[in-house]
Design a protein around this motif. Sequence first.
Motif, PDB file in Angstrom:
ATOM      1  N   ARG A 153       0.858  -1.192   0.000  1.00 11.76           N
ATOM      2  CA  ARG A 153       0.000   0.000   0.000  1.00 11.76           C
ATOM      3  C   ARG A 153       0.891   1.238   0.000  1.00 11.76           C
ATOM      4  O   ARG A 153       1.921   1.255   0.659  1.00 11.76           O
ATOM      5  CB  ARG A 153      -0.912   0.026   1.216  1.00 11.76           C
ATOM      6  N   GLU A 165      -3.050   6.437   4.258  1.00 14.41           N
ATOM      7  CA  GLU A 165      -3.328   5.978   2.895  1.00 14.41           C
ATOM      8  C   GLU A 165      -4.301   6.924   2.189  1.00 14.41           C
ATOM      9  O   GLU A 165      -4.146   7.214   1.008  1.00 14.41           O
ATOM     10  CB  GLU A 165      -3.895   4.563   2.934  1.00 14.41           C
ATOM     11  N   ASN A 206      -8.682   7.748   6.673  1.00 12.75           N
ATOM     12  CA  ASN A 206      -7.939   7.254   7.826  1.00 12.75           C
ATOM     13  C   ASN A 206      -7.837   8.246   8.975  1.00 12.75           C
ATOM     14  O   ASN A 206      -7.649   7.845  10.123  1.00 12.75           O
ATOM     15  CB  ASN A 206      -6.521   6.836   7.424  1.00 12.75           C
ATOM     16  N   TYR A 243      -3.628   3.045   7.877  1.00  7.13           N
ATOM     17  CA  TYR A 243      -4.062   2.699   6.521  1.00  7.13           C
ATOM     18  C   TYR A 243      -5.142   1.634   6.530  1.00  7.13           C
ATOM     19  O   TYR A 243      -5.622   1.226   7.578  1.00  7.13           O
ATOM     20  CB  TYR A 243      -2.875   2.284   5.658  1.00  7.13           C
ATOM     21  N   ASP A 244      -5.496   1.193   5.329  1.00 10.85           N
ATOM     22  CA  ASP A 244      -6.568   0.238   5.106  1.00 10.85           C
ATOM     23  C   ASP A 244      -7.876   0.904   5.534  1.00 10.85           C
ATOM     24  O   ASP A 244      -8.111   2.041   5.174  1.00 10.85           O
ATOM     25  CB  ASP A 244      -6.280  -1.070   5.851  1.00 10.85           C
ATOM     26  N   TYR A 278      -4.069  -0.323  11.421  1.00  5.95           N
ATOM     27  CA  TYR A 278      -4.574  -0.754  10.117  1.00  5.95           C
ATOM     28  C   TYR A 278      -5.742  -1.727  10.268  1.00  5.95           C
ATOM     29  O   TYR A 278      -6.259  -1.907  11.359  1.00  5.95           O
ATOM     30  CB  TYR A 278      -3.452  -1.334   9.263  1.00  5.95           C
ATOM     31  N   ASP A 279      -6.140  -2.361   9.188  1.00  3.84           N
ATOM     32  CA  ASP A 279      -7.332  -3.202   9.103  1.00  3.84           C
ATOM     33  C   ASP A 279      -8.544  -2.330   9.402  1.00  3.84           C
ATOM     34  O   ASP A 279      -8.681  -1.266   8.837  1.00  3.84           O
ATOM     35  CB  ASP A 279      -7.261  -4.410  10.049  1.00  3.84           C
ATOM     36  N   CYS A 327      -4.614  -3.439  15.155  1.00  2.00           N
ATOM     37  CA  CYS A 327      -5.151  -3.952  13.893  1.00  2.00           C
ATOM     38  C   CYS A 327      -6.428  -4.744  14.117  1.00  2.00           C
ATOM     39  O   CYS A 327      -6.983  -4.738  15.209  1.00  2.00           O
ATOM     40  CB  CYS A 327      -4.103  -4.809  13.191  1.00  2.00           C
TER      41      CYS A 327
END
Length: 190
Positions: free
Chosen positions: A28, A52, A56, A72-73, A90-91, A108
């Motif tokens: 990413r 990202e 976010n 991110y994500d 993330y996640d 996460c």
Amino acid sequence: MRLKLREYKMQNKKYRIDYTQKIEEFGRTLYRIVALADFGNVTTGDQGGYIESEKNLSQSGNAWVYDNARVYDNARVYGNARVYDNAIVYDNARVYDNAWVSGNAIVCDNARVYGDAEVTKLCITVRTSKYYCTISDTHIAIGCKNYTFSEWENLTEQEIRKMDTNAWEWWTQWKPILFEILKVENKVKT
């Protein structure tokens, strides 16, 4: 450049994404953020960490991603939360309210870090049929309750029953499991 900065301020944005400063994180592309306004302890022009996309990090409140931290994500940081140092979120994780995630912490999955929680190293999320349980360095957040390890350990049956329907039955089943995780992570003495 000055015209673009003015455009962002007119849209009431507190930061912009600097697409010239980027890093790769597990396939990413993440971009450095730059403050467009003064808020919290952030000053206009301060460079933040990496995200990202705008999903976010909220454009409202005092939430901020600092240093080399990465979000991110589908992860979200909002409210007055702070993510800094080399932390990674993330996640589908969420960091909000006045929570801090720092050091080399990784948050996460579906973890929720909120209230006045601080995560600097350990963060484990356990999803049960009734509650999300997030274990950090010093606290356990279960549902909307967030206490230190010793506070959870010393809660009475009456205090737990007041928290929610069937809370005591849930706690008698899950307390040994949660505290076993803490023992494995060397967070409590056996």
